[in-house]
Scaffold this motif. Sequence first.
Motif, PDB file in Angstrom:
ATOM      1  N   UNK A 471      31.191  14.463  37.574  1.00 33.02           N
ATOM      2  CA  UNK A 471      30.776  12.835  38.229  1.00 33.02           C
ATOM      3  C   UNK A 471      31.950  12.260  37.942  1.00 33.02           C
ATOM      4  N   UNK A 472      32.295  11.901  37.129  1.00 29.78           N
ATOM      5  CA  UNK A 472      33.607  10.977  37.275  1.00 29.78           C
ATOM      6  C   UNK A 472      34.841  11.237  37.683  1.00 29.78           C
ATOM      7  N   UNK A 481      32.583   2.019  41.876  1.00 29.28           N
ATOM      8  CA  UNK A 481      31.799   2.498  40.830  1.00 29.28           C
ATOM      9  C   UNK A 481      32.951   2.698  39.494  1.00 29.28           C
ATOM     10  N   UNK A 482      33.280   1.540  40.131  1.00 23.87           N
ATOM     11  CA  UNK A 482      35.161   1.815  39.220  1.00 23.87           C
ATOM     12  C   UNK A 482      34.261   1.423  37.671  1.00 23.87           C
ATOM     13  N   UNK A 483      33.578  -0.097  37.251  1.00 25.52           N
ATOM     14  CA  UNK A 483      33.328  -0.558  36.409  1.00 25.52           C
ATOM     15  C   UNK A 483      31.796   0.328  35.540  1.00 25.52           C
ATOM     16  N   UNK A 488      32.622   5.468  31.363  1.00 29.62           N
ATOM     17  CA  UNK A 488      31.765   6.584  31.026  1.00 29.62           C
ATOM     18  C   UNK A 488      32.603   8.035  30.477  1.00 29.62           C
ATOM     19  N   UNK A 489      33.605   7.216  31.625  1.00 32.81           N
ATOM     20  CA  UNK A 489      34.365   8.647  31.350  1.00 32.81           C
ATOM     21  C   UNK A 489      35.184   8.575  29.725  1.00 32.81           C
ATOM     22  N   UNK A 534      24.849   5.321  36.219  1.00 30.40           N
ATOM     23  CA  UNK A 534      26.038   5.766  36.968  1.00 30.40           C
ATOM     24  C   UNK A 534      25.752   5.923  38.199  1.00 30.40           C
ATOM     25  N   UNK A 535      24.970   7.303  37.803  1.00 32.60           N
ATOM     26  CA  UNK A 535      24.261   8.052  38.913  1.00 32.60           C
ATOM     27  C   UNK A 535      23.814   6.195  39.800  1.00 32.60           C
TER      28      UNK A 535
END
Length: 594
Positions: A471-472, A481-483, A488-489, A534-535
């Motif tokens: 996903x990342x 989605x960077x925030x 998350x990564x 995130x999803x």
Amino acid sequence: MPAYQAPLRDFDFVLNELIKVQDVLPSLPGYEEASQDIFSSYLEAAAQFCQHELAPLNRQADEEGCQFDPATKSVTTPVGFKEAYKQYCELGFPALDCDPAYGGQGMPKSLAFPVMEMQCAANVAWSMYPGLSHGAYSAIHAHGTDEQKATYLPRLVDGSWTGTMCLTEPHCGTDLGLLKTRAEPQADGSYSITGTKIFISAGEHDLSDNIIHLVLARLPDAPKDVKGISLFIVPKFHQDDSRNSVYCGALEHKMGIKANATAVINLDGARGWLIGEANKGLACMFTMMNAARLGCGMQGLGIGEASYQGALAYARERLQMRALAGAKFSDKPADPIIVHPDVRRMLLTQKAYTEAGRALSALLALQLDIEDKHPDADARQDAADLVALLTPVAKAFMTDNGYTAANMGVQVFGGHGFIREWGMEQLVRDCRISQLYEGTNGIQAIDLLGRKVLLDQGAKLRKFSKLIHKFCQAHEGNAQLAEFVGPLAKLLKEVGEVTMGVGMAAMQDRDAAGAAATDYLRLVGHLTYAWLWARMAEVAYAKLEAGGDAFYQAKISTARFYYAKLLPEVEALKASIKSGAQPLMTLQDEHFAF
């Protein structure tokens, strides 16, 4: 307390836009006709039943409780429970995801889980009666003989019989190796079972014609510890309607779920029949236990949703003081408390934990469907591994968060939350047990770290990590989605490092894993929820670009709240884990004295 409203819009989002069950279910044998329209009709029917039949019974049933008659050793459930159960059976809900060979409807778990959440939110004590029955069905379906299946499953499926699981004894709960209930073989192939079981949910009641107890006991020549436990089917009534020697000795006096009959069960030479292999009973019972642990997670989720709905309605109506930035409702003597930042913090915490929990439950339900039906063995194994890894997370993280949400609901109400008539304090009491039974949340943490991660050298965790890593990778460079993707990564990498560190420490000191376990489970829980949020943000952005409504903007805002205000807990968890076992183990036992 405001009337419960089933979150049908969010179910639709999670099932059809996030998890996309309809992309998977038609390819699974037996689920070809489980269309989105079928889902919608079932969920609407369940919502109507939960809103109009179960929820109105909840508070009065808590006041009334179950009544035990020592003379007849019988239990009467609160007013309305029996009628609601009859209607539940007439609607066909006990058969929802059961095998059509025994009268079931053969629907997927992906549909059954949202129905379960609604029941838990509307009336968790009532929901436990059919919930225990479904667990008994699952164990007999998985391990019973053809004759046992033919005898018991049709009646469990149509709801005319209910079931229990009888594990705990006065001297042993988690440590079932200490179990003393004994089973003596009889000439006719049955067993004479004697012992006492406690904390038996739905152990005696007036909802059904018969109660099928699944009882753990020892054979005379059984090995010691858990290797010598067998599982037996012990019906309240035999096939000829004669009474078996299994009786309720008392009802427990409890903090919550007072409308569920938590019974002491006495077996005095009761006739039972072995299910599965001798001395392999614990493995059979875990079919039921794993389902029950997911059910506990659903209880935390449902109660969290109910508390959120109550708190939100109250916060919109209760007038207290003015907003710090100036009056928002100048036509009123004060502003509603929803304008205040601290109230919004509590409401958003409830909302963020509940919606992420709903996403996790849908994910796990679909994996259970894949594990059960997918034609490819590798796909089934991958699904089974994901369910195994995340079941303790679902049980512990969802119930801990549900309890947090319920407590915050009381806090939003202020002093009124402490008053029984509002119904908010009942949610706290009812939710508290979900952190204890089916293995305390501390046991779930040890199960996750010890059995699900370290025992297989992280194989299951690596499979899960790959999903998050993909996903990342897929959204690397995505400005929208960077925030979410960046943190998350980073967290994914840190969880890997923490896992390695705990594993190395445990090789030198076995207490290291025990000391880290609870913090570790919560760390993995946050990783899971962060991935799901995130999803959800990804889906919401796409829907907004296609003209979607404010529902999707709310998803993005809630995701931002989760990352900004709840996810930072991981920093404290990592520090605590790295401190090791020494701060816990160096104090001498006698120094705990007061």
